[in-house]
Design a protein around this motif. Sequence first.
Motif, PDB file in Angstrom:
ATOM      1  N   PHE A  90      66.567 -56.931  15.510  1.00  0.00           N
ATOM      2  CA  PHE A  90      66.782 -58.304  15.943  1.00  0.00           C
ATOM      3  C   PHE A  90      65.487 -58.786  16.597  1.00  0.00           C
ATOM      4  N   VAL A  91      64.855 -59.784  15.998  1.00  0.00           N
ATOM      5  CA  VAL A  91      63.542 -60.219  16.469  1.00  0.00           C
ATOM      6  C   VAL A  91      63.617 -60.818  17.863  1.00  0.00           C
ATOM      7  N   ASP A  92      64.685 -61.568  18.143  1.00  0.00           N
ATOM      8  CA  ASP A  92      64.871 -62.132  19.476  1.00  0.00           C
ATOM      9  C   ASP A  92      66.361 -62.257  19.757  1.00  0.00           C
ATOM     10  N   TYR A  93      66.691 -62.733  20.949  1.00  0.00           N
ATOM     11  CA  TYR A  93      68.080 -62.865  21.373  1.00  0.00           C
ATOM     12  C   TYR A  93      68.888 -63.716  20.407  1.00  0.00           C
ATOM     13  N   LEU A  94      68.295 -64.806  19.934  1.00  0.00           N
ATOM     14  CA  LEU A  94      69.011 -65.754  19.069  1.00  0.00           C
ATOM     15  C   LEU A  94      69.057 -65.325  17.605  1.00  0.00           C
ATOM     16  N   SER A  95      68.419 -64.210  17.289  1.00  0.00           N
ATOM     17  CA  SER A  95      68.570 -63.667  15.940  1.00  0.00           C
ATOM     18  C   SER A  95      69.864 -62.868  15.819  1.00  0.00           C
ATOM     19  N   ASN A  96      70.430 -62.488  16.957  1.00  0.00           N
ATOM     20  CA  ASN A  96      71.693 -61.756  16.959  1.00  0.00           C
ATOM     21  C   ASN A  96      72.845 -62.761  16.977  1.00  0.00           C
ATOM     22  N   PRO A  97      73.748 -62.710  15.999  1.00  0.00           N
ATOM     23  CA  PRO A  97      74.861 -63.673  15.987  1.00  0.00           C
ATOM     24  C   PRO A  97      75.764 -63.549  17.213  1.00  0.00           C
ATOM     25  N   LEU A  98      75.699 -62.419  17.929  1.00  0.00           N
ATOM     26  CA  LEU A  98      76.498 -62.260  19.144  1.00  0.00           C
ATOM     27  C   LEU A  98      76.047 -63.211  20.251  1.00  0.00           C
ATOM     28  N   SER A  99      74.833 -63.750  20.138  1.00  0.00           N
ATOM     29  CA  SER A  99      74.361 -64.709  21.142  1.00  0.00           C
ATOM     30  C   SER A  99      75.264 -65.943  21.182  1.00  0.00           C
ATOM     31  N   SER A 100      75.922 -66.223  20.058  1.00  0.00           N
ATOM     32  CA  SER A 100      76.902 -67.308  19.997  1.00  0.00           C
ATOM     33  C   SER A 100      78.328 -66.777  19.941  1.00  0.00           C
ATOM     34  N   ALA A 101      78.553 -65.737  19.137  1.00  0.00           N
ATOM     35  CA  ALA A 101      79.913 -65.289  18.842  1.00  0.00           C
ATOM     36  C   ALA A 101      80.555 -64.489  19.970  1.00  0.00           C
ATOM     37  N   HIS A 102      79.805 -63.593  20.599  1.00  0.00           N
ATOM     38  CA  HIS A 102      80.252 -62.775  21.731  1.00  0.00           C
ATOM     39  C   HIS A 102      81.292 -61.707  21.400  1.00  0.00           C
ATOM     40  N   HIS A 103      81.843 -61.718  20.192  1.00  0.00           N
ATOM     41  CA  HIS A 103      82.892 -60.761  19.817  1.00  0.00           C
ATOM     42  C   HIS A 103      82.447 -59.993  18.574  1.00  0.00           C
ATOM     43  N   LEU A 104      82.367 -58.660  18.708  1.00  0.00           N
ATOM     44  CA  LEU A 104      81.926 -57.803  17.610  1.00  0.00           C
ATOM     45  C   LEU A 104      83.098 -56.945  17.136  1.00  0.00           C
ATOM     46  N   PHE A 105      83.377 -57.010  15.827  1.00  0.00           N
ATOM     47  CA  PHE A 105      84.499 -56.288  15.238  1.00  0.00           C
ATOM     48  C   PHE A 105      83.991 -55.212  14.284  1.00  0.00           C
ATOM     49  N   LEU A 106      84.488 -53.991  14.461  1.00  0.00           N
ATOM     50  CA  LEU A 106      84.172 -52.881  13.572  1.00  0.00           C
ATOM     51  C   LEU A 106      85.408 -52.556  12.752  1.00  0.00           C
ATOM     52  N   ASN A 107      85.314 -52.758  11.437  1.00  0.00           N
ATOM     53  CA  ASN A 107      86.449 -52.540  10.537  1.00  0.00           C
ATOM     54  C   ASN A 107      87.717 -53.248  11.033  1.00  0.00           C
ATOM     55  N   GLY A 108      87.531 -54.479  11.500  1.00  0.00           N
ATOM     56  CA  GLY A 108      88.649 -55.322  11.899  1.00  0.00           C
ATOM     57  C   GLY A 108      89.102 -55.179  13.332  1.00  0.00           C
ATOM     58  N   GLU A 109      88.566 -54.194  14.071  1.00  0.00           N
ATOM     59  CA  GLU A 109      88.978 -53.979  15.458  1.00  0.00           C
ATOM     60  C   GLU A 109      87.833 -54.325  16.406  1.00  0.00           C
ATOM     61  N   GLU A 110      88.136 -55.140  17.403  1.00  0.00           N
ATOM     62  CA  GLU A 110      87.084 -55.560  18.321  1.00  0.00           C
ATOM     63  C   GLU A 110      86.572 -54.384  19.153  1.00  0.00           C
ATOM     64  N   ILE A 111      85.249 -54.304  19.276  1.00  0.00           N
ATOM     65  CA  ILE A 111      84.634 -53.243  20.070  1.00  0.00           C
ATOM     66  C   ILE A 111      84.652 -53.642  21.538  1.00  0.00           C
ATOM     67  N   LYS A 112      85.373 -52.876  22.338  1.00  0.00           N
ATOM     68  CA  LYS A 112      85.399 -53.079  23.785  1.00  0.00           C
ATOM     69  C   LYS A 112      84.905 -51.836  24.526  1.00  0.00           C
ATOM     70  N   ASP A 113      85.303 -50.667  24.033  1.00  0.00           N
ATOM     71  CA  ASP A 113      84.829 -49.398  24.588  1.00  0.00           C
ATOM     72  C   ASP A 113      83.857 -48.800  23.573  1.00  0.00           C
ATOM     73  N   LEU A 114      82.592 -49.029  23.827  1.00  0.00           N
ATOM     74  CA  LEU A 114      81.553 -48.675  22.860  1.00  0.00           C
ATOM     75  C   LEU A 114      81.098 -47.228  23.039  1.00  0.00           C
ATOM     76  N   VAL A 115      81.071 -46.489  21.946  1.00  0.00           N
ATOM     77  CA  VAL A 115      80.486 -45.147  21.923  1.00  0.00           C
ATOM     78  C   VAL A 115      79.291 -45.199  20.966  1.00  0.00           C
ATOM     79  N   ILE A 116      78.103 -44.993  21.497  1.00  0.00           N
ATOM     80  CA  ILE A 116      76.906 -45.023  20.658  1.00  0.00           C
ATOM     81  C   ILE A 116      76.921 -43.807  19.727  1.00  0.00           C
ATOM     82  N   PRO A 117      76.801 -44.018  18.421  1.00  0.00           N
ATOM     83  CA  PRO A 117      76.854 -42.895  17.477  1.00  0.00           C
ATOM     84  C   PRO A 117      75.758 -41.860  17.727  1.00  0.00           C
ATOM     85  N   LYS A 118      76.068 -40.609  17.416  1.00  0.00           N
ATOM     86  CA  LYS A 118      75.128 -39.508  17.636  1.00  0.00           C
ATOM     87  C   LYS A 118      73.867 -39.642  16.789  1.00  0.00           C
ATOM     88  N   GLU A 119      73.960 -40.390  15.690  1.00  0.00           N
ATOM     89  CA  GLU A 119      72.792 -40.564  14.816  1.00  0.00           C
ATOM     90  C   GLU A 119      71.723 -41.448  15.446  1.00  0.00           C
TER      91      GLU A 119
END
Length: 309
Positions: A90-119
């Motif tokens: 993401f080049v800057d803050y406004l390149s991330n759609p979350l700057s407007s949307a604020h809600h991120l969904f992984l496979n249809g479920e909103e991410i609230k308790d984030l676990v950073i993948p081991k990769e």
Amino acid sequence: MSDNLESYWVKEGTEIICDQAFYRCYMLKNFYMPNSIIAIGKEAFTDCYRLSEIKLSENLTDIGVSAFELCSNLSSVYISDLVAWCKIEFVDYLSNPLSSAHHLFLNGEEIKDLVIPKEITKIRDNTFSGCSELTSVTIDDNVTSIGNGAFSDCTSLTSITVPGSVTKIDGCAFSGCTGLTSVSLPSGLTSIASNMFYGCSALTSITIPNNVVSINERAFYWCRGLTTVTIPNSVVCIGDNAFDGCASLTSIDIPNSVTSIVNGAFYGCSSLASINIPNSVTSIGESAFRGCTSLFLETSEQPQTMENI
């Protein structure tokens, strides 16, 4: 692109959405992106204010400057691969759609308790900035660095523990996290970057790790709930406006390692009643203690060079 465009399907096999491709397509409501897309150009969706949700390609790697600026109705971002999301540049803050949307969904479920993948070994710039429903983050000990603005404006995040594997946290990493009350920082950290906790108004205490050499400009700016700060004997410099506006801070001990307190370092710390300045301090910058209306200064000896306080 036509201003009257309401829906658009990108052809399968297309790899790049060009700069300003849908710039000010005011009527655009529905957008369908194939997994062949690897890059979105600058201002590609700027001012598409009717766009309410977007599903991103699994193979997306780069999003350009201000790609989602002024998408005021955007409320949901859908992804199917968290590892792929963490690798997007993401080049800057406004390149991330979350700057407007604020809600991120992984496979249809909103991410609230984030676990950073081991990769993932590096949390990139702005990766979760604006993700306002994020309440907790678990960072794997494979991670070595956290990028600029990585968790900025995650307003529901209340606490975070950064593992010992992390040796670098860039500026603005947690800025605007207004719900953040506690942070555990790793021992390998050597600096508190500029604006790292800017505006974290609920943060009440912080222990700075023993290897930190500098507390940079505006690191704790406007942390109005901060009452206790522990500064180790490794810190040499307290930067411009580092604790500016920390109105609840009542006392602070400056260790013997500090040689300079820079301009506006404790500006507006109106509850600060006492501060011990050791004789190692050779310069105090302009307005370093301006607005500290409760302050009584304690000095071991008069600093060699006392600029305008």
